[in-house]
Design a protein around this motif. Structure first.
Motif, short mmCIF file in Angstrom:
data_model
loop_
_atom_site.label_atom_id
_atom_site.label_comp_id
_atom_site.label_asym_id
_atom_site.label_seq_id
_atom_site.Cartn_x
_atom_site.Cartn_y
_atom_site.Cartn_z
N TYR A 1 0.82 -1.21 0.00
CA TYR A 1 0.00 0.00 0.00
C TYR A 1 0.86 1.26 0.00
CZ TYR A 1 -3.27 3.63 1.43
OH TYR A 1 -4.02 4.79 1.49
N GLY B 1 2.69 1.19 -3.72
CA GLY B 1 1.95 0.93 -4.95
C GLY B 1 2.57 -0.16 -5.80
N ARG C 1 -2.78 -1.63 -4.86
CA ARG C 1 -2.11 -0.76 -5.84
C ARG C 1 -3.09 0.29 -6.36
NH1 ARG C 1 2.18 -0.42 -9.63
NH2 ARG C 1 1.55 -0.23 -11.81
N HIS C 2 -4.31 -0.14 -6.68
CA HIS C 2 -5.33 0.80 -7.13
C HIS C 2 -5.64 1.82 -6.03
CE1 HIS C 2 -5.63 -1.60 -10.58
NE2 HIS C 2 -6.56 -2.44 -10.18
N PHE D 1 -3.67 2.80 -3.59
CA PHE D 1 -2.51 3.69 -3.50
C PHE D 1 -2.64 4.83 -4.50
CE2 PHE D 1 1.51 4.58 -5.72
CZ PHE D 1 2.31 5.06 -4.70
N ALA D 2 -2.93 4.51 -5.77
CA ALA D 2 -3.01 5.53 -6.81
C ALA D 2 -4.19 6.46 -6.59
CB ALA D 2 -3.11 4.86 -8.18
N LEU E 1 3.84 4.49 -10.11
CA LEU E 1 3.26 3.20 -10.52
C LEU E 1 4.11 2.47 -11.54
CD1 LEU E 1 -0.52 4.16 -10.86
CD2 LEU E 1 0.51 2.77 -9.07
N THR F 1 -2.39 5.73 -16.46
CA THR F 1 -2.62 6.27 -15.12
C THR F 1 -3.90 7.08 -15.07
OG1 THR F 1 -0.21 6.48 -15.02
CG2 THR F 1 -1.46 7.46 -13.22
N TYR G 1 -7.35 6.36 -13.36
CA TYR G 1 -7.62 6.60 -11.94
C TYR G 1 -8.29 7.95 -11.72
CZ TYR G 1 -4.58 2.61 -11.10
OH TYR G 1 -4.04 1.36 -11.11
#
Length: 329
Positions: A170, A173, A274-275, A277-278, A295, A303, A306
């Motif tokens: 987390y 990412g 990961r998602h 995090f972004a 990322l 990117t 997101y």
């Protein structure tokens, strides 16, 4: 063990009126499927799907008065694609992904026919499959992520390892493959960074937050030496019970167990962190190009998906909070 010919026969058994197809189409499709099975080593499941798709294509052509592939024009393929998406002749419409697969099968048949000298011109090249709709990445709310991390593991060897792993996922990412691929030398405590090996051999330095560094420190001091003693000197950061590099599946299981303990019932995977995090970075005001670098995306376009999440969130807040958002309804 079933051979390629068996796979083709199996695929065609699902077709009730195969014999009713025009002979030229029937023979060409069989030759194409045989080519895929024998020369391309196509999986049986894919052969089955292509057989169904090509049967539907042949039905459409026969209904249009086409008995052989050289008679096909670009508008026939356009009409076939429209039927796939909208339905017709008693056939249900297909989802965008299924329609795209069927058109790919038809285009492959035309390409094969041209290579075999059956066609002089491949008109199917003019028709492109529909683009699948963008699927928004799934992100957990911040509160759920924090609850997940609080339940990442106990104070035993495995618990310390799992907590360090999930905190790192987390905080950085990282993809799950990047995290389990980390070696000891890839961690720089003084700079608070980790060196990740991304796709295409691209490396990137990613900062790591203090909670993740603290969890990593506890694991490296109190747990990893115990695991390392069972192996043969692996340089990996995350080790399994045999002292060798932790697998992606074991890492996924650690996350699944933490989600169950945290009472998070929605589907959780390493990629969800990961998602998250972004998404949380962008919601906090981070520039999309900075997030791209973190990322390890080759293109900012990847990117930018997101940003759709954050726009949706803003729209929902606006709709519920602004006194004139619903005016006129």
């Amino acid at each position: 063990m079933a051979g390629p010919a068996d796979a083709i026969r199996f695929a065609w058994r699902a077709v009730r009126t195969y014999e009713e197809l025009p002979e030229a189409l029937r023979g060409l499709i069989s030759s194409y499927l045989n080519h895929l099975a024998v020369e391309r080593g196509t999986a049986r499941s894919t052969l089955d799907s292509y057989a169904r798709d090509l049967r539907r294509y042949a039905d459409y052509l026969a209904e249009s008065g086409i008995a052989a592939l050289p008679e096909v024009k670009a508008h026939h393929l356009s009409g076939f694609l429209a039927e796939l998406r909208e339905g017709g002749r008693g056939q249900p419409p297909l989802a965008a992904s299924s329609a795209a697969r069927a058109l790919v099968a038809a285009r492959g048949l035309h390409r094969f026919a041209q290579a075999e000298g059956v066609l002089d011109v491949d008109v199917a090249r003019e028709i492109t499959p529909p683009s699948p709709p963008k699927r928004l990445p799934k992100a957990l709310p911040v509160a759920d992520v924090l609850r997940l991390l609080d339940n990442a593991g106990g104070e035993d060897v495995r618990g310390l390892r799992d907590r360090a792993l999930l905190e790192l996922l987390y905080s950085s990412g990282a993809r799950i493959s990047e995290a389990v691929g980390l070696d000891i030398d890839d961690i720089d405590d003084s700079e608070r960074t980790v060196l990740l090996d991304g796709k295409g051999g691209r490396q990137r330095l990613v900062p790591v937050g203090r909670p993740a560094l603290s969890a990593l420190g506890a694991y490296l001091v109190r747990a990893r030496p115990v695991l390392a003693a069972r192996g043969h000197g692996s340089p990996a950061v995350f080790l399994n019970s045999r002292g060798t590099r932790l697998s992606r599946q074991s890492a996924w299981n650690a996350l699944k167990s933490a989600a169950e303990r945290a009472g998070i019932t929605s589907g959780v995977s390493p990629h969800v962190l990961r998602h998250s995090f972004a998404t949380h970075l962008l919601e906090g005001g981070a520039d999309v190009r900075v997030v791209q670098e973190l990322l390890g995306h080759a293109s900012v376009t990847t990117t930018q998906v997101y940003t759709l999440i954050t726009v949706n969130t803003l729209r929902e807040v606006y709709a519920t909070a602004h006194p004139r958002a619903q005016a006129g309804e």
